[in-house]
Design a protein around this motif. Sequence first.
Motif, PDB file in Angstrom:
ATOM      1  N   ASN A 161      38.396  44.918  48.119  1.00 14.22           N
ATOM      2  CA  ASN A 161      37.240  45.536  47.437  1.00 14.22           C
ATOM      3  C   ASN A 161      36.272  44.449  46.981  1.00 14.22           C
ATOM      4  OD1 ASN A 161      38.330  48.525  46.963  1.00 14.22           O
ATOM      5  ND2 ASN A 161      39.986  47.105  46.437  1.00 14.22           N
ATOM      6  N   ASN A 162      35.856  43.621  47.946  1.00 10.14           N
ATOM      7  CA  ASN A 162      35.037  42.466  47.592  1.00 10.14           C
ATOM      8  C   ASN A 162      33.571  42.866  47.430  1.00 10.14           C
ATOM      9  OD1 ASN A 162      33.951  39.891  47.239  1.00 10.14           O
ATOM     10  ND2 ASN A 162      35.433  38.976  48.640  1.00 10.14           N
ATOM     11  N   ASN A 163      33.311  43.521  46.304  1.00 13.31           N
ATOM     12  CA  ASN A 163      31.950  43.956  45.990  1.00 13.31           C
ATOM     13  C   ASN A 163      31.770  43.983  44.470  1.00 13.31           C
ATOM     14  OD1 ASN A 163      32.479  46.893  44.971  1.00 13.31           O
ATOM     15  ND2 ASN A 163      33.593  46.764  46.925  1.00 13.31           N
ATOM     16  N   LYS A 164      30.543  43.898  44.041  1.00  8.81           N
ATOM     17  CA  LYS A 164      30.261  43.776  42.614  1.00  8.81           C
ATOM     18  C   LYS A 164      30.627  45.021  41.807  1.00  8.81           C
ATOM     19  CE  LYS A 164      26.768  41.959  39.470  1.00  8.81           C
ATOM     20  NZ  LYS A 164      26.990  42.949  38.401  1.00  8.81           N
ATOM     21  N   PRO A 165      30.379  46.229  42.285  1.00  8.35           N
ATOM     22  CA  PRO A 165      30.761  47.415  41.497  1.00  8.35           C
ATOM     23  C   PRO A 165      32.257  47.455  41.186  1.00  8.35           C
ATOM     24  CG  PRO A 165      29.200  48.039  43.183  1.00  8.35           C
ATOM     25  CD  PRO A 165      29.562  46.614  43.462  1.00  8.35           C
ATOM     26  N   TRP A 166      33.083  47.165  42.195  1.00  7.15           N
ATOM     27  CA  TRP A 166      34.538  47.170  41.952  1.00  7.15           C
ATOM     28  C   TRP A 166      34.913  46.079  40.969  1.00  7.15           C
ATOM     29  CZ3 TRP A 166      38.648  43.866  42.167  1.00  7.15           C
ATOM     30  CH2 TRP A 166      39.922  44.444  42.092  1.00  7.15           C
ATOM     31  N   PHE A 167      34.356  44.893  41.150  1.00  6.84           N
ATOM     32  CA  PHE A 167      34.687  43.777  40.272  1.00  6.84           C
ATOM     33  C   PHE A 167      34.276  44.075  38.829  1.00  6.84           C
ATOM     34  CE2 PHE A 167      34.012  39.667  38.240  1.00  6.84           C
ATOM     35  CZ  PHE A 167      35.185  38.995  38.572  1.00  6.84           C
ATOM     36  N   LEU A 171      48.476  37.262  41.670  1.00  3.82           N
ATOM     37  CA  LEU A 171      48.322  37.305  43.119  1.00  3.82           C
ATOM     38  C   LEU A 171      47.904  38.695  43.591  1.00  3.82           C
ATOM     39  CD1 LEU A 171      51.361  35.181  44.425  1.00  3.82           C
ATOM     40  CD2 LEU A 171      49.040  34.436  43.857  1.00  3.82           C
ATOM     41  N   ASP A 172      48.448  39.720  42.936  1.00  2.00           N
ATOM     42  CA  ASP A 172      48.109  41.098  43.310  1.00  2.00           C
ATOM     43  C   ASP A 172      46.626  41.384  43.084  1.00  2.00           C
ATOM     44  OD1 ASP A 172      50.712  41.549  44.013  1.00  2.00           O
ATOM     45  OD2 ASP A 172      51.253  42.633  42.183  1.00  2.00           O
ATOM     46  N   PHE A 173      46.064  40.822  42.010  1.00  7.97           N
ATOM     47  CA  PHE A 173      44.645  41.035  41.741  1.00  7.97           C
ATOM     48  C   PHE A 173      43.799  40.492  42.889  1.00  7.97           C
ATOM     49  CE2 PHE A 173      40.495  39.652  40.255  1.00  7.97           C
ATOM     50  CZ  PHE A 173      40.021  40.809  39.655  1.00  7.97           C
ATOM     51  N   LEU A 174      44.191  39.341  43.419  1.00  5.37           N
ATOM     52  CA  LEU A 174      43.452  38.750  44.534  1.00  5.37           C
ATOM     53  C   LEU A 174      43.509  39.633  45.770  1.00  5.37           C
ATOM     54  CD1 LEU A 174      44.626  35.031  44.229  1.00  5.37           C
ATOM     55  CD2 LEU A 174      42.432  35.989  43.488  1.00  5.37           C
ATOM     56  N   THR A 175      44.672  40.241  46.016  1.00  6.03           N
ATOM     57  CA  THR A 175      44.820  41.147  47.154  1.00  6.03           C
ATOM     58  C   THR A 175      43.881  42.340  47.011  1.00  6.03           C
ATOM     59  OG1 THR A 175      47.152  40.512  47.413  1.00  6.03           O
ATOM     60  CG2 THR A 175      46.447  42.570  48.449  1.00  6.03           C
ATOM     61  N   LYS A 194      35.339  34.885  45.651  1.00  9.52           N
ATOM     62  CA  LYS A 194      36.440  34.172  46.287  1.00  9.52           C
ATOM     63  C   LYS A 194      37.698  35.018  46.146  1.00  9.52           C
ATOM     64  CE  LYS A 194      34.407  29.782  44.859  1.00  9.52           C
ATOM     65  NZ  LYS A 194      34.467  28.703  43.832  1.00  9.52           N
ATOM     66  N   THR A 195      38.594  34.913  47.103  1.00 12.14           N
ATOM     67  CA  THR A 195      39.825  35.704  47.052  1.00 12.14           C
ATOM     68  C   THR A 195      41.040  34.793  46.853  1.00 12.14           C
ATOM     69  OG1 THR A 195      39.906  35.699  49.468  1.00 12.14           O
ATOM     70  CG2 THR A 195      38.886  37.597  48.409  1.00 12.14           C
TER      71      THR A 195
END
Length: 230
Positions: free
Chosen positions: A21-27, A12-16, A84-85
């Motif tokens: 940081n909903n962007n490709k570089p962070w992911f 769940l923490d990863f989703l938060t 998706k979050t």
Amino acid sequence: MKNDIIIPQSSLDFLTQLKENNNKPWFDEHKSEYLIELNHIQNFADALLKELSKSDVLETQSGKKSVYRIYRDIRFSKDKTPFKTYWGGSYTRATSARRGGYYFHLEKGNSFFAGGFWGPNAADLKRIRSEFAHDPESFREILNSKSFVNNFGTLQGEQLKTSPKGFDADHEAIDLLRYKQFLVIKRFTDDEVLSPLFLEKALEAFKNMRPFFDYMSEVLSTDVNGASVL
């Protein structure tokens, strides 16, 4: 039932973090963490599938295949965030059970398990409505049962604002006839999701949907005279 199959706090923490940081570089930088959490979700989904398959016939082959991709389809969306979050997935009931399916959604503060018919085709919708028009009480009995109310509250789904074609606005079952989707939803708190007993609770939620599904299966596998169409 195995109680060592759990949803860890980290999932769940990863989703938060992803939501912030909903962007490709962070992911891309945190891809290894994502894969670890995805594995937890797939293991849970697989265990749930195996237990559910003991009481229902499903077409979904594995927990891995049930879990949705994290990547959003942004081609026709104003929201261009790429991921998706939430963790989501579904199990499809076999054609012999006349479709419908189970769905799970895991997200901090917004976890729920659902079942039903998200987009019934025109023929199925017509058949369901004809049954409601002929005998609404059988379905109302299910919706008003203690088990249904305690678990799901009320039937949910998109509804027409007016009466469907061919039915009077003052029909005794107009409240049922207006439905275009037929969904039941059970919500869970974060504490429940993270509990070692969650697999058991999730299975119980799906099992409690069976009177609803059994009714729909009976309707969709027969014609208006009750004769089998399978």
